[in-house]
Motif scaffolding. Structure first.
Motif: not given
Length: 505
Positions: A291, A295, A315, A328-331, A462, A466
């Motif tokens: 992760q 990032y 992503q 999805y746009d977590k990172y 997802t 993740d």
């Protein structure tokens, strides 16, 4: 990469070293073709021409014109009749009956029958070849009569048609051609063109199949030239030395669009590019470290440098214009978050062996950006650049910390996720394993309600993102250019190169 396979499906697993001809040595089959021959410049040389064993996009570019599948995708990626002119599905959804075309022959003149379908599919399954996972629900492939085949599945299989028709890795082959070993350099198919000669390091020449079941091609043949240097391919296109190419550096697309006598097409694709960290090695088996890498990278910078704005940062694997797309746009790039995760994992001053290949220059370009991105985190990127055959070997043996590659030619959501992320699946080179993901992906293969099926894949995707099984980068575009003298050709979102309906002049 459906470029690798996987790239059509895929760049992926199981490259076989090309044998039977050395550099400059021609393999003559039955002549060289006439004057009305299309010259196509592709960016690399096939590793071999056995459609069941190769996973190289360069191979599939040629094989798309040599072999057929039972069904095939149209321009909207909907499955249409090919060697099977129709099919039925039983009420319990467990038996698919395919009715084959009568009068089809292989390039050697032998008849195409149900025996060839059974042989081809049994070969993939029994020899556990790279596409055997597509038959995971198949319990039997049986000849009913010479023109009828039953495929029995153990559970409802909504993606069976796309599995057997999505790309030429599921082609119907000739048993004698396989058993002689000639299929690797002198394949015999039922397609619109047949292999005339193969000169390793230079070109493959195809001649028109006048007996093709879909009608004889309008051109006499196709010569595929191997030109990895994009500027060289573009110069050859402008000068008329070649008629078509996809060996096009993204930074030259804008200028090429203004060239006289040249048509350029930039089409959205279902392809994706990604990073994968080897979870069989420490510390990459720690999700926090993976992760942190996710990032730490700058996707927008990677997209700009590799595609000059022709690709779309994403992503997840599936692009936005697909019915299967999941937001999805977590990172977003966040170095503070990345440092926090590395501290929590108790690691620092890391060195990453990153595997890239000069046959896909975007991997080299991206690696240089990623090296700069990760330097503030105390991570050193050791970029190891190899040819694509070596890249495949190193991936297959797990000899890497991180690699970059793409998957091409995807259609069904199963194509994007199962082989790459299910525990022990054929293309899960990063050794990812999550029981919940396995359960969701298994369920997606049997769910016949489209809405429910979409949710299953959204949930699986997802979790995959993740946990950074893949660190997805972007969806590229299909970029191709051709002479204005070439008529009837269109770039396709699945990357398939079809010349059977084109004309010249």
């Amino acid at each position: 990469m459906r470029k690798p396979t996987v790239l059509f499906g895929t760049v992926a697993i199981g490259a076989v070293v090309l044998s039977g001809c050395s550099a400059g040595e021609g393999v003559d089959v039955d002549g060289g073709g006439g004057d009305n021959v299309l010259v196509a410049a592709i960016a690399g040389e096939p590793d071999q021409l056995d459609p069941h064993k190769t996973t190289s996009y360069f191979s599939f570019q040629v094989l798309e014109n040599v072999f057929d599948t039972l069904v095939e995708p149209d321009e909207n990626l909907e499955m249409q009749p090919a060697l099977a002119e129709s099919w039925d599905l039983s009420d319990d959804q467990l038996t698919w009956t395919f009715h084959l075309r009568d009068g089809v022959t292989f390039h050697d003149g032998s008849d195409f029958t149900a025996d060839d379908v059974v042989y081809s599919y049994d070969r993939i399954i029994d020899d556990e070849l790279s596409n055997a996972w597509r038959f995971s629900a198949v319990s039997d492939v049986k000849k009913v009569d010479d023109l009828t085949v039953d495929i029995t599945v153990s559970q409802p299989t909504p993606n069976l048609l796309s599995s057997i028709g999505g790309f030429k890795g599921m082609a119907i082959v000739d048993k004698d051609n396989v058993e002689s070993g000639d299929i690797t350099t002198k394949p015999v198919g039922t397609g619109p063109f047949k292999v005339a000669s193969y000169t390793s390091g230079d070109s493959i020449k195809l001649t028109a199949n006048e007996d093709y079941w879909g009608g004889a091609p309008k051109i006499d043949g196709v010569t595929f030239r191997f030109i990895s240097e994009g500027s060289t391919a573009i110069s050859a296109l402008k000068s008329g030395e070649v008629d078509w190419t996809d060996s096009i550096p993204a930074q030259q697309v804008k200028g090429l669009k203004g060239a006289d006598g040249v048509t350029v097409d930039v089409a959205a694709s279902n392809d994706y590019w990604y990073l994968a960290l080897n979870e069989a090695r420490e510390p990459w088996n720690d999700v926090r470290v993976r992760q942190a890498i996710a990032y730490g990278i700058d996707r927008d910078a990677i997209v700009q440098a590799t595609s000059y704005g022709t690709a779309t940062a994403n992503q997840l694997a599936i692009p936005e214009d697909s019915v299967w797309y999941t937001p999805y746009d977590k990172y977003s790039t966040d170095l503070d978050k990345a440092k926090q995760l590395l501290d929590e994992a108790g690691v620092g001053d890391l060195s990453i062996d990153m595997l890239v290949t000069q046959d896909y220059p975007e991997t080299v370009t991206a690696a240089q950006i990623i090296a700069d991105n990760l330097k503030p985190l105390g991570i050193t990127l050791d970029i190891r650049t190899v040819d694509f055959a070596t890249w495949l070997d190193e991936q297959n043996t797990g000899n890497f910390d991180m690699l970059m590659m793409g998957w091409l030619g995807n259609i069904d959501p199963d194509d994007f996720y199962y082989a790459q992320h299910h525990t022990g699946a054929a293309s899960n080179a990063q050794k990812y394993s999550n029981a919940e993901v396995d359960k969701l992906l298994d369920a997606g293969r049997t769910e016949t309600d489209e809405s429910a099926r979409k949710q299953l894949y959204a949930d699986a995707a997802t979790i995959i993102a993740d946990e950074a099984s893949y660190i997805y980068l972007y969806n590229p575009s299909v970029i191709q250019a051709w002479s204005s003298d070439l008529k009837g050709y269109e770039a396709r979102s699945d990357g398939a190169i079809r010349f059977r309906d084109v004309s010249m002049g």
